[in-house]
Design a protein around this motif. Structure first.
Motif, PDB file in Angstrom:
ATOM      1  N   SER A 132      44.527  40.592  40.176  1.00  0.00           N
ATOM      2  CA  SER A 132      43.993  42.088  40.971  1.00  0.00           C
ATOM      3  C   SER A 132      43.809  43.154  39.726  1.00  0.00           C
ATOM      4  N   GLU A 133      44.373  43.023  38.632  1.00  0.00           N
ATOM      5  CA  GLU A 133      44.168  43.927  37.600  1.00  0.00           C
ATOM      6  C   GLU A 133      42.800  43.600  36.838  1.00  0.00           C
ATOM      7  N   VAL A 136      39.711  44.938  38.987  1.00  0.00           N
ATOM      8  CA  VAL A 136      39.335  46.554  39.003  1.00  0.00           C
ATOM      9  C   VAL A 136      39.118  46.932  37.689  1.00  0.00           C
ATOM     10  N   TYR A 145      41.302  52.226  37.266  1.00  0.00           N
ATOM     11  CA  TYR A 145      42.208  51.466  37.801  1.00  0.00           C
ATOM     12  C   TYR A 145      43.832  52.108  37.625  1.00  0.00           C
ATOM     13  N   PHE A 149      44.450  52.105  41.513  1.00  0.00           N
ATOM     14  CA  PHE A 149      44.835  50.807  41.918  1.00  0.00           C
ATOM     15  C   PHE A 149      46.272  50.485  41.677  1.00  0.00           C
ATOM     16  N   ARG A 150      46.483  50.975  40.303  1.00  0.00           N
ATOM     17  CA  ARG A 150      47.774  50.383  39.734  1.00  0.00           C
ATOM     18  C   ARG A 150      48.928  50.959  40.446  1.00  0.00           C
ATOM     19  N   TYR A 152      49.363  52.383  43.352  1.00  0.00           N
ATOM     20  CA  TYR A 152      49.363  51.869  45.070  1.00  0.00           C
ATOM     21  C   TYR A 152      49.623  50.408  45.017  1.00  0.00           C
ATOM     22  N   THR A 153      49.240  49.588  44.249  1.00  0.00           N
ATOM     23  CA  THR A 153      49.686  48.185  44.300  1.00  0.00           C
ATOM     24  C   THR A 153      51.203  47.904  44.100  1.00  0.00           C
ATOM     25  N   PRO A 161      49.551  44.783  39.301  1.00  0.00           N
ATOM     26  CA  PRO A 161      48.444  43.882  39.770  1.00  0.00           C
ATOM     27  C   PRO A 161      47.980  42.776  39.021  1.00  0.00           C
ATOM     28  N   THR A 169      42.931  42.990  45.427  1.00  0.00           N
ATOM     29  CA  THR A 169      42.259  43.976  45.122  1.00  0.00           C
ATOM     30  C   THR A 169      40.892  43.787  45.412  1.00  0.00           C
TER      31      THR A 169
END
Ligand code: FAD
Ligand code: UDP
Length: 395
Positions: A132-133, A136, A145, A149-150, A152-153, A161, A169
């Motif tokens: 998932s990293e 993004v 990212y 994203f980082r 939140y994930t 991620p 993601t």
């Protein structure tokens, strides 16, 4: 004697109950250990008279005309396009990241072509997009990212991620235009009178008996049935023979606020800072008019009701072992998000259930959704003195 015992009255169980009863004239007993039907999509009017989703926001969206048509037999719809803002750097900006997100965040005035160049400059190109990293940073680079994203994930999954499959993601796209809708599916709508009303109509059949507040483990001692459809967690069914399959849980904190509107979007995501991931204001989703408003905060948890299968290679391996056990049980059909350990949306579960029904009855999925047992049954003689069952396809 029932033809089927169905464990779980969510989308998987209810679609199969409806199909088996209305499509094949079977006698069905459907049970749920919860005090209501609808599974995680259950909605109800709270003490203030506001329609809320007990288990967090459920927005219906699909590209499948079959699935949409099938559900349309049980509900009218309210057109609804979902929108989400993320709180980042003290601002609220559109997520999925789009042209306006970038312009607002960085105080720029880029156009669609320029923002594409922007992404090309900041992205970290990955040859193999596995995690998932990767998804993004490959699309928007490390800074975005980290902003979106980082955190939140890590909050949502309790994992970085880089430890999660790309599919997680990848659910959230990146856009160079100004489209700020969360989904772009062909069909996007909410059941006009709520999910629970839709489920009630699916299960309205004298051949369907509903038993709530009942764990199937108790029920099987008391009733007889020919086959079972199981939609609970697959590892629980086999008494955790190979160990527990990890599921992620959530705690939902519902509140009524004495204001007509609480926030400027249906959902606000909090990637950084707060212990909750997102806040939903239900009136946007339901279209209800009310002087007060209902909101829910989602707090991710390791323990509790199993809501999310966790997409990681080692969990997929473990699931494969349970899948083998499941396949060996010809008397039990395993269907749904928990029983097949798939991070599926509602429409995918409906499609899966229709496919399973089709296989049981030797029908293609499109036919499976439409077959309706003719009442009264029309009997044709096939010349050998026996009668054929008669299946009518309703277009
Ligand atoms: P469930 O709805 O989980 O139903 C399984 C049922 O089995 C449960 O009611 C459970 O009580 C019962 N059960 C389990 N064990 C037993 C037992 N031993 N005895 C009796 N009963 C048992 N999808 C979307 O498409 N759009 C969205 O916006 C969306 N938002 C979501 C938000 C959240 C917070 C969550 C958690 C999910 C969301 N989903 C969304 C996914 C959606 O909830 C699922 O795809 C769908 O509800 C799965 O249906 P199901 O029948 O497989 O499982
Ligand atoms: N995600 C994120 N930031 C966001 C939105 C999503 O990091 O603002 C990631 C996160 O890992 C999340 C996943 O993308 O679990 C999928 O998001 P989605 O909104 O589809 O999650 P769901 O509605 O299924 O909880």
């Amino acid at each position: 004697m029932f033809d089927y015992l169905i464990v779980g009255a969510g989308f998987a169980g209810s679609v199969l109950a409806e199909r088996l009863a209305n499509g094949s004239g079977k006698r069905v007993l459907i049970c749920d250990k919860r005090p209501h039907i609808g599974g995680n999509a259950y909605d109800f009017y709270n003490d203030d008279g506001i329609l809320i989703h007990k288990y967090g926001p459920h927005i219906f969206h699909t590209n499948s005309a079959d699935v949409f048509e099938y559900l349309s037999k049980f509900t009218e719809w309210r057109d609804y396009q979902h929108r989400v803002l993320a709180e980042v750097d003290g601002m609220r900006v559109p997520i999925p990241i789009n042209l306006d997100t970038i312009n607002k965040l960085y105080g720029l005035k880029l156009n669609a072509l320029e923002v594409k160049d922007f992404f090309d400059k900041v992205r970290e190109k990955r040859e193999h997009v596995k995690t998932s990293e990767d998804v993004v940073v490959n699309a928007v680079g490390r800074e975005l990212y980290e902003k979106f994203f980082r955190g939140y994930t890590r909050k949502q999954w309790g994992l970085d991620p880089s430890e999660l499959d790309a599919s997680v993601t990848a659910r959230v796209p990146t856009r160079t235009n100004r489209d700020d809708r969360y989904f772009t599916d062909t069909f996007q709508a909410m059941p006009k009178h709520g999910y629970t009303r839709m489920f009630e109509r699916m299960l309205e059949n004298p051949n369907i008996t509903i038993v709530l507040n009942s764990d199937y483990n108790e029920l099987v001692k008391e009733v007889s049935f020919r086959e079972m459809i199981y939609t609970g967690p697959v590892d629980a069914f086999f008494n955790y023979r190979y160990g527990k399959l990890p599921y992620r849980s959530l705690e939902f904190k519902h509140e009524t606020r004495d204001v007509e509107v609480f926030q400027e979007a249906p959902v606000v995501n909090y990637p950084n800072g707060q212990p909750y991931t997102r806040v939903t204001e239900f009136k946007y989703l339901t279209g209800q008019t009310h002087p007060k408003t209902g909101i829910v905060y989602e707090y991710p948890q390791a323990e509790g009701d199993p809501y999310y299968p966790i997409p990681q290679p080692e969990n997929a391996e473990l699931y494969k072992k349970y899948e083998k056990l499941a396949e060996a049980r010809s008397d039990v059909h395993f269907v749904g998000r928990l029983a097949t350990y798939k991070y599926y949306n509602m429409d995918q579960i409906v499609a899966q259930a229709l496919t399973v029904y089709g296989k049981m009855e030797g029908l293609k999925r499109k036919e499976a959704a439409n077959v309706r047992r003719a009442v009264p049954t029309v009997v044709y003689s096939n010349g050998n003195g026996k009668s054929n069952g008669f299946l009518e396809t309703v277009s």
